[in-house]
Motif scaffolding. Structure first.
Motif, mmCIF file in Angstrom:
data_model
loop_
_atom_site.group_PDB
_atom_site.id
_atom_site.type_symbol
_atom_site.label_atom_id
_atom_site.label_comp_id
_atom_site.label_asym_id
_atom_site.label_seq_id
_atom_site.Cartn_x
_atom_site.Cartn_y
_atom_site.Cartn_z
ATOM 1 N N GLU A 1 -8.053 -6.787 0.435
ATOM 2 C CA GLU A 1 -7.988 -7.452 1.784
ATOM 3 C C GLU A 1 -9.421 -8.321 2.064
ATOM 4 O OE1 GLU A 1 -5.596 -4.722 4.950
ATOM 5 O OE2 GLU A 1 -7.532 -4.083 4.274
ATOM 6 N N ASP A 2 -10.491 -7.905 1.695
ATOM 7 C CA ASP A 2 -11.740 -8.343 1.663
ATOM 8 C C ASP A 2 -11.527 -9.795 1.027
ATOM 9 O OD1 ASP A 2 -14.493 -8.848 2.554
ATOM 10 O OD2 ASP A 2 -15.097 -8.080 0.372
ATOM 11 N N ASP B 1 2.276 -1.573 4.837
ATOM 12 C CA ASP B 1 1.897 -0.147 4.896
ATOM 13 C C ASP B 1 3.119 0.854 4.602
ATOM 14 O OD1 ASP B 1 -0.672 0.717 5.938
ATOM 15 O OD2 ASP B 1 -0.532 -0.323 7.523
ATOM 16 N N LYS C 1 -9.595 5.184 -3.808
ATOM 17 C CA LYS C 1 -10.246 4.825 -2.425
ATOM 18 C C LYS C 1 -10.937 3.489 -2.586
ATOM 19 C CE LYS C 1 -14.204 7.262 0.253
ATOM 20 N NZ LYS C 1 -14.746 8.437 0.172
ATOM 21 N N GLY C 2 -10.869 2.849 -1.489
ATOM 22 C CA GLY C 2 -11.507 1.591 -1.146
ATOM 23 C C GLY C 2 -10.745 0.309 -1.684
ATOM 24 N N ASP D 1 0.770 -1.088 -0.026
ATOM 25 C CA ASP D 1 -0.059 0.056 0.027
ATOM 26 C C ASP D 1 0.791 1.368 -0.005
ATOM 27 O OD1 ASP D 1 -1.860 2.153 0.185
ATOM 28 O OD2 ASP D 1 -2.662 1.276 2.099
ATOM 29 N N ARG E 1 -7.602 -1.015 -1.390
ATOM 30 C CA ARG E 1 -6.923 -1.713 -0.412
ATOM 31 C C ARG E 1 -7.911 -2.691 0.317
ATOM 32 N NH1 ARG E 1 -2.876 0.022 4.511
ATOM 33 N NH2 ARG E 1 -3.408 -1.828 6.015
ATOM 34 N N GLU E 2 -8.938 -2.152 0.848
ATOM 35 C CA GLU E 2 -10.097 -2.809 1.400
ATOM 36 C C GLU E 2 -10.615 -3.913 0.654
ATOM 37 O OE1 GLU E 2 -9.901 0.643 1.339
ATOM 38 O OE2 GLU E 2 -9.438 0.906 3.280
#
Ligand SMILES: Nc1ncnc2c1ncn2[C@@H]1O[C@H](COP(=O)(O)OP(=O)(O)OP(=O)(O)O)[C@@H](O)[C@H]1O
Length: 315
Positions: free
Chosen positions: A67-68, A82, A60-61, A54, A63-64
């Protein structure tokens, strides 16, 4: 191509090649590395370690989403690094586009090497090389338009055996394989995204303030395009923010704030592109939403230039 057959054969081959050893993969959240990760995970499960860096230059969104999907839907070992601060420090005061690309590419490799050094029991490196990558790199004498950002640039002394299961596939087949493997549609249908990410859309020196504005505006654009059902009509659409301010008028007062550029193009292969003609209503709605929600933006400009003479990206 029979995609189901391809997936089954690949899983069998990867099982045979890697056996009970371990493999590492640099996962960007892009189509190629995501499909690769999904495919290899079916073969060796958590013996696959995915490293997601990262660098703070993702949308926006994103990385999430990575991960999800890879924590919950696939059995892989996901390491998220990070590295935002590291990248921002390296990029401080750097304005030249080529230099920015180079720094982002080099820093990425450094971060990846550090992670790989911690995983000394991993013998295989999985790469999402696809047929077009091989054709591109085979071309001789091409002029440097943009320096390339690729794990292909990993130093040669790395003692890995390469696994490249997508080498024979073109993009449409890669997407089909991703669907077959159960990756979510937004990940599989993802529009082309530059290696250095938003770094080349935050023009000139990258600052946290403008990067944040860019992420918000880009999020609004993607949301509006999705709501209008245009995701598959526009080949690539994005926001860029310049490094200068312009005059505006907000709440009856003079404001000195940022303009942003919106670009939407259609293309077959990125070599040439035509600007996309969004409907007037769409553009009005988009402009109002962006300026309403992001007070630091007082002007929204729509790019009406084809490639050539422009390029798709700004840097
Ligand atoms: N932030 C990142 N974290 C981890 N790996 C990355 C990152 N950025 C790039 N990579 C790795 O570098 C490769 C090449 O990056 P590039 O941006 O050129 O993407 P690409 O060839 O379009 O592939 P993809 O569709 O997987 O992003 C990716 O496939 C991925 O393995």
């Amino acid at each position: 191509m029979d995609i189901k057959q391809f997936v089954d054969d690949s899983i069998r081959n990867i099982k045979q090649t890697v056996g009970d050893k371990k493999a590492i993969l640099a996962l960007s959240g892009g189509v190629d590395s995501s499909v690769c990760a999904a495919l290899v995970s079916q073969a060796i499960g958590s013996h696959l370690t995915c490293v997601f860096v990262d660098h703070g230059l993702m949308r926006k969104g994103e990385r999430e989403a990575v991960e999800d999907v890879f924590n919950n839907e696939f059995d892989v070992n996901l390491i998220v690094v990070d590295a935002q601060e590291r990248f921002m420090t390296k990029l401080k005061n750097i304005e030249d586009p080529e230099e920015k690309r180079k720094i982002i590419g080099e820093e990425f490799i450094r971060v990846f090497e550090e992670e790989q050094a911690k995983l000394s029991d991993h013998d295989f490196l999985v790469q999402g090389t696809i047929a077009a990558d091989i054709e591109e790199s085979g071309k001789e004498g091409g002029k440097l338009v943009k320096s390339h950002h690729n794990v292909g640039g990993l130093p040669e002394d790395v003692n890995f055996e390469l696994v490249e299961p997508l080498r024979e596939l073109y993009k449409a087949d890669v997407r089909a394989a991703g669907r077959e493997l159960g990756l979510p549609e937004p990940m599989v249908a993802r529009q082309p995204f530059p290696g250095p990410g938003l770094g080349v859309r935050c023009l000139g020196e990258i600052t946290e303030e403008r990067l944040e504005i860019l992420k918000e505006a880009d999020y609004i654009l993607r949301d509006e395009v999705a709501k209008a059902g245009l995701e598959y009509d526009v080949w690539q659409y994005f926001v860029a923010i310049p490094d200068f301010k312009v005059v505006g008028k907000v709440n009856d007062e003079r404001a000195f704030a940022y303009p942003i550029f919106i670009r939407g193009v259609i293309s077959e292969d990125a070599k040439e592109a035509t600007w996309y003609g969004f409907e007037e209503d769409f553009l009005r709605r988009l402009s109002k939403k962006i300026t309403d929600q992001i007070p630091q933006v007082v002007r929204v400009l729509y790019d009406i230039t084809d490639k050539p003479p422009a390029t798709i990206e700004y840097e």
